[in-house]
Design a protein around this motif. Structure first.
Motif, PDB file in Angstrom:
ATOM      1  N   ARG A  74      14.331   4.724  -3.439  1.00  9.04           N
ATOM      2  CA  ARG A  74      13.257   4.562  -2.240  1.00  9.04           C
ATOM      3  C   ARG A  74      13.824   3.991  -1.126  1.00  9.04           C
ATOM      4  NH1 ARG A  74       7.319   3.461  -4.872  1.00  9.04           N
ATOM      5  NH2 ARG A  74       7.309   5.011  -6.649  1.00  9.04           N
ATOM      6  N   VAL A  75      13.489   4.000  -0.075  1.00  4.96           N
ATOM      7  CA  VAL A  75      13.654   3.604   1.157  1.00  4.96           C
ATOM      8  C   VAL A  75      12.737   3.148   2.115  1.00  4.96           C
ATOM      9  CG1 VAL A  75      14.565   5.524   2.444  1.00  4.96           C
ATOM     10  CG2 VAL A  75      15.653   3.325   2.973  1.00  4.96           C
ATOM     11  N   LEU A  76      12.645   2.146   2.988  1.00  3.24           N
ATOM     12  CA  LEU A  76      11.741   1.881   4.141  1.00  3.24           C
ATOM     13  C   LEU A  76      12.526   2.022   5.239  1.00  3.24           C
ATOM     14  CD1 LEU A  76       8.800   0.848   4.681  1.00  3.24           C
ATOM     15  CD2 LEU A  76       9.792  -1.350   5.385  1.00  3.24           C
TER      16      LEU A  76
ATOM     17  N   TYR B 291      10.890  -4.992  -2.897  1.00  2.44           N
ATOM     18  CA  TYR B 291      10.120  -4.130  -3.652  1.00  2.44           C
ATOM     19  C   TYR B 291      11.043  -2.841  -4.105  1.00  2.44           C
ATOM     20  CZ  TYR B 291       6.061  -6.537  -2.108  1.00  2.44           C
ATOM     21  OH  TYR B 291       5.230  -7.490  -1.664  1.00  2.44           O
ATOM     22  N   ASN B 292      12.203  -3.130  -4.408  1.00  4.47           N
ATOM     23  CA  ASN B 292      13.206  -2.275  -5.069  1.00  4.47           C
ATOM     24  C   ASN B 292      13.585  -1.139  -4.097  1.00  4.47           C
ATOM     25  OD1 ASN B 292      14.934  -1.393  -7.114  1.00  4.47           O
ATOM     26  ND2 ASN B 292      13.767   0.100  -7.849  1.00  4.47           N
TER      27      ASN B 292
ATOM     28  N   ALA C 230       0.888  -1.288  -0.103  1.00  4.24           N
ATOM     29  CA  ALA C 230      -0.148   0.057   0.070  1.00  4.24           C
ATOM     30  C   ALA C 230       1.043   1.171   0.092  1.00  4.24           C
ATOM     31  CB  ALA C 230      -1.019   0.002   1.144  1.00  4.24           C
ATOM     32  N   LEU C 231       2.035   1.215   0.690  1.00  5.08           N
ATOM     33  CA  LEU C 231       2.598   2.261   0.808  1.00  5.08           C
ATOM     34  C   LEU C 231       3.472   2.752  -0.498  1.00  5.08           C
ATOM     35  CD1 LEU C 231       4.642   1.564   4.142  1.00  5.08           C
ATOM     36  CD2 LEU C 231       2.784   3.248   3.668  1.00  5.08           C
ATOM     37  N   VAL C 232       3.664   1.422  -1.275  1.00  7.54           N
ATOM     38  CA  VAL C 232       4.522   1.400  -2.346  1.00  7.54           C
ATOM     39  C   VAL C 232       3.398   2.064  -3.485  1.00  7.54           C
ATOM     40  CG1 VAL C 232       5.510  -0.014  -4.548  1.00  7.54           C
ATOM     41  CG2 VAL C 232       5.990  -0.465  -2.390  1.00  7.54           C
ATOM     42  N   GLU C 233       2.337   1.742  -3.591  1.00 10.63           N
ATOM     43  CA  GLU C 233       1.235   2.252  -4.226  1.00 10.63           C
ATOM     44  C   GLU C 233       0.912   3.558  -4.221  1.00 10.63           C
ATOM     45  OE1 GLU C 233      -3.732   1.316  -5.437  1.00 10.63           O
ATOM     46  OE2 GLU C 233      -2.640   0.397  -3.759  1.00 10.63           O
ATOM     47  N   ASN C 234       0.888   4.198  -3.074  1.00 16.40           N
ATOM     48  CA  ASN C 234       0.772   5.786  -2.660  1.00 16.40           C
ATOM     49  C   ASN C 234       2.127   6.366  -3.466  1.00 16.40           C
ATOM     50  OD1 ASN C 234       1.649   7.972  -0.822  1.00 16.40           O
ATOM     51  ND2 ASN C 234      -0.359   7.578  -0.273  1.00 16.40           N
ATOM     52  N   LEU C 235       3.166   5.997  -3.481  1.00 13.87           N
ATOM     53  CA  LEU C 235       4.169   6.722  -4.008  1.00 13.87           C
ATOM     54  C   LEU C 235       4.090   6.406  -5.833  1.00 13.87           C
ATOM     55  CD1 LEU C 235       5.364   7.067  -1.336  1.00 13.87           C
ATOM     56  CD2 LEU C 235       7.520   6.767  -2.070  1.00 13.87           C
ATOM     57  N   ASP C 236       3.614   5.396  -5.966  1.00 16.19           N
ATOM     58  CA  ASP C 236       3.461   5.242  -7.451  1.00 16.19           C
ATOM     59  C   ASP C 236       2.458   6.062  -7.953  1.00 16.19           C
ATOM     60  OD1 ASP C 236       5.243   3.442  -7.443  1.00 16.19           O
ATOM     61  OD2 ASP C 236       4.032   1.595  -7.498  1.00 16.19           O
ATOM     62  N   THR C 237       1.305   6.218  -7.310  1.00 18.01           N
ATOM     63  CA  THR C 237       0.224   7.075  -7.800  1.00 18.01           C
ATOM     64  C   THR C 237       0.652   8.692  -7.772  1.00 18.01           C
ATOM     65  OG1 THR C 237      -1.149   5.599  -6.541  1.00 18.01           O
ATOM     66  CG2 THR C 237      -2.047   7.720  -7.076  1.00 18.01           C
ATOM     67  N   SER C 238       1.793   8.789  -6.892  1.00 19.25           N
ATOM     68  CA  SER C 238       2.106  10.383  -6.933  1.00 19.25           C
ATOM     69  C   SER C 238       3.061  10.512  -7.971  1.00 19.25           C
ATOM     70  CB  SER C 238       2.557  10.682  -5.544  1.00 19.25           C
ATOM     71  OG  SER C 238       1.512  10.683  -4.680  1.00 19.25           O
ATOM     72  N   ASP C 239       3.433   9.510  -8.803  1.00 18.75           N
ATOM     73  CA  ASP C 239       4.488   9.639  -9.887  1.00 18.75           C
ATOM     74  C   ASP C 239       6.077   9.803  -9.224  1.00 18.75           C
ATOM     75  OD1 ASP C 239       2.515   9.306 -12.057  1.00 18.75           O
ATOM     76  OD2 ASP C 239       2.052  11.420 -12.113  1.00 18.75           O
TER      77      ASP C 239
END
Length: 285
Positions: free
Chosen positions: A173-175, A211-212, A158-167
Motif C-alpha cells: 500500500r502507498v499514500l 501504517y505499513n 479512516a483511509l486504512v479502514e476503508n481498504l481493510d473493509t474491502s479485504d
C-alpha cells in the motif's frame, strides 16, 4: 573609483560598442523537476504482456461461496470468473528540441545534451501525470473528506479502514500526497517520532512510512478547486502498460542546418481494481 567613470570612452560605452567581449558560462542550470512517483507506486508488470495490439485484458477472479454439506447431494460449483479488466494503450507523446549547426560550433554550453535530458523528463512527467489523473476515479469516484482539508492522523486511519473493509491486502500500500500533505504530516507525532517510525527519510519523493504504507510526495497530482486529489491505494489499483519505453533519437537535418532531438513514448494506464484505492482531498495546490 566608480565602476563606470573616470575615462572617455566609459566602460559602459566600451561594452555597448563590443570592445569588451560578452562571455557565457559553460555551466547551465537545469529547470526544476518534480518527484515522479505515481508510475512506480502501481503495477507495471503488465507491460511485458503487450507485444502487439493496443489492449491488455486481465482476467479477474470472483470470490466463491461455501455451502453446508448435505449427504447424497452433489455440490454446486461456484463461478469464479469475474469481469475482466483491461489496459488500453491510448497515449503517444513526444518532446523535441533543436539547435543550429553554427550554435553547436560557437557555444560553450552543451545545449543539446541538456535539452535531451529535459525532453526525457518531460515525457516521464507526462506518463506520471496520466497515472495521477486516475486517482479520483477509484472508490467509485467517491473522494474522502472535504476540499482543502488538513491531512490528519484520523484521516489516515479512516483511509486504512476503508481498504481493510474491502479485504485489500495490507502489503504494497502507498499514500501519495502533495507538499501540503507533507507539511501536515509533520504535525503528526506518529510520523515524525522515532518511537513510531522505523524508516528514515529518503529521497525521490518518499518521505517515510506509516501504517505499513510508503508515503510519497509529488507535484504531479490533479488539481481540485482548493487542493489536489491524493490517494491511499494498493499497487494493484491501477495498471500501467508502457508499449514503447521513452526513446531518444537525434536527427542531423543538414538541409535545414539544424540538429533535432526527439523523445517519444507510447503507454496506457487504467483502473484495475476500484476498491483497492481511495482518493482524498489535500489542503492546497
Amino acid at each position: 573609483m566608480a565602476y563606470d567613470g573616470g575615462s572617455d570612452p566609459t566602460l559602459a560605452e566600451l561594452i555597448t560598442r563590443k570592445f569588451v567581449p560578452e562571455m557565457f558560462s559553460k555551466d547551465v542550470l537545469m529547470h526544476t523537476k518534480s518527484n515522479l512517483v505515481c508510475v512506480n507506486a502501481f503495477n507495471t508488470s503488465y507491460k511485458k504482456d503487450l507485444k502487439k495490439g493496443y489492449k491488455v485484458s486481465i482476467p479477474v477472479f470472483s470470490e466463491g461461496s461455501a455451502t453446508e454439506v448435505t449427504p447424497g447431494t452433489e455440490p454446486t460449483a461456484s463461478d469464479l470468473a469475474g469481469t475482466a479488466a483491461s489496459i488500453t494503450v491510448d497515449n503517444w507523446y513526444q518532446a523535441a528540441a533543436e539547435v543550429s549547426d553554427l550554435i553547436q560550433v560557437e557555444s560553450l554550453a552543451d545545449y543539446l545534451a541538456g535539452a535531451s535530458t529535459s525532453c526525457a523528463y518531460t515525457i516521464e512527467k507526462k506518463i506520471d501525470t496520466s497515472v495521477g489523473v486516475l486517482f479520483s476515479t477509484l472508490n467509485a469516484s467517491t473522494v474522502y473528506g472535504a476540499d482543502g482539508q488538513t491531512f490528519t492522523d484520523a484521516i489516515f486511519r479512516a483511509l486504512v479502514e476503508n481498504l481493510d473493509t474491502s479485504d485489500v491486502p495490507d502489503e504494497s500500500r502507498v499514500l501519495i500526497g502533495d507538499p501540503s500533505t507533507k507539511n501536515d504530516l509533520r504535525a503528526i507525532d506518529k510520523f515524525v517520532s522515532v518511537d513510531y517510525v522505523r524508516t528514515p527519510v529518503v529521497p525521490y519523493g518518499m518521505i517515510g512510512t506509516l501504517y505499513n504504507a510508503k508515503v510519497l510526495i509529488t507535484n504531479n497530482l490533479t488539481a481540485t478547486t482548493t487542493g489536489n486529489y491524493g490517494v491511499y491505494a494498493h499497487r494493484d489499483a491501477i495498471g500501467i502498460v508502457i508499449q514503447s519505453n521513452p526513446r531518444s533519437k537525434v536527427y542531423d537535418m543538414g538541409y535545414k542546418f539544424i540538429t533535432k532531438i526527439i523523445v517519444d513514448s507510447a503507454w496506457g494506464a487504467d483502473e484495475i481494481r476500484d476498491a483497492f484505492g481511495i482518493p482524498f482531498y489535500t489542503r492546497s495546490k
